[in-house]
Design a protein around this motif. Sequence first.
Motif: not given
Length: 417
Positions: A375-397
């Motif tokens: 099985x897999x676990x998945x975290x999801x983040x979206x721009x621009x709501x969760x951030x506008x940089x790769x780092x911010x989005x990855x950290x949120x996800x």
Amino acid sequence: MLLANTALLVAEATVYFTVMMALLHARRVIGIGVFMCALGVMHFLETYLASVYYVETPVGIISPGSTVLFSGKLLMILLLYIREDALVARQPIYGLLIGNFLIVALVMLLRNHDTVGVVGGRVPDIGFVDEMGWLMVWGTSLLFIDSIAIIVLYERLGKWLGRHLYLRFLICGAVVLTFDQAGFYLALRYVSHVPIEVFFGGWAAKMAATLVYTLFFTIYLKFFDDETSWLTNRSFKDAFQILTYRERYEDLLQVVNRDHLTGAFHRRHYDTYAPDVLKSGLEQSNPVSFLVIDIDYFKAVNDRLGHQTGDEVLKTIARLLQENLRSEDHLYRYGGEEFVLICDRMDGEAAFALAERIRRIIERFSTIYLPEKATVSIGVASAPEDGRTIRALFEKADSRLYQAKSSGRNKVIGPAA
């Protein structure tokens, strides 16, 4: 004399076109190699005639080698492309280029021989061979450029002229042969000091040759072939990439940039290109979503069943991920058993739905086909709501992925959760 020379030129063009089109027409029976060899074998004669053999016609002083043979060769390469494709057409283009560079290399070696006289009064004229060799290289280099240009122009004109096959053929020939006449005249001027009248006469003759060959092509299609089978709808960009081996370069980049085990892009590709994907999406006001995907208890699978089984699980899950991608999606193996999926033009709600579908597909498939349920676990983040940089989005996800694992695994946590 002028009319007699003109009639002879038309006769030469008629013979050339008839034989070459017969070979092209019969390529399925006798093989395309016969056509290509016939195309290339006359190159020395073309260059020789273009450099020293001139006749006077109503349009001026011209060379049959340049007017009939070279113009015919270029248009035959275009016809080969139209009838086949860019993969086939590039073979004589590159073959002629390499062959003539080989001639020059061999001449550089041959000139170092100590020769002996065998036939009375006859000695090798190395100066003439040198002159011809360099003219052939220059002429073939021009032919290389001409051939790619005439094919790309032909496809480009298709945007406006569509089914007007003869008009596209005529315009392509006129434009590219004008360029070629200017380029080859510069070499003749440098090597042989030919007068400017040769340029103007040769240009007029090549335009007339284009008209004549277009007429012959029209007659051929009317009586010996079906015009509709010659109509193509190809991208000029794709044709250019194939003719210049760009598609091989793109394939190589794909291989180099992909993880050898899973087929996903590797971490270095993520670091280099993921910021561009996000930047492009934000500039166009498109949502971009990040899915960080981790295989649950993967270390335990390796410990119990071995790394070979673990690799099979990794490959299977990567394949299932790729089978559910759109053309706008980018899948990366971020490290170990962790993947990052970047979805351009996908908002948080749609990304959550995609993640949930992926989770169910993997769970269902592994239950049936894998040696142990995965099985897999998945975290999801979206721009621009969760951030506008790769780092911010990855950290949120990644933070949401941790929540999914902490709450029992085999879950999706995201903006729509």
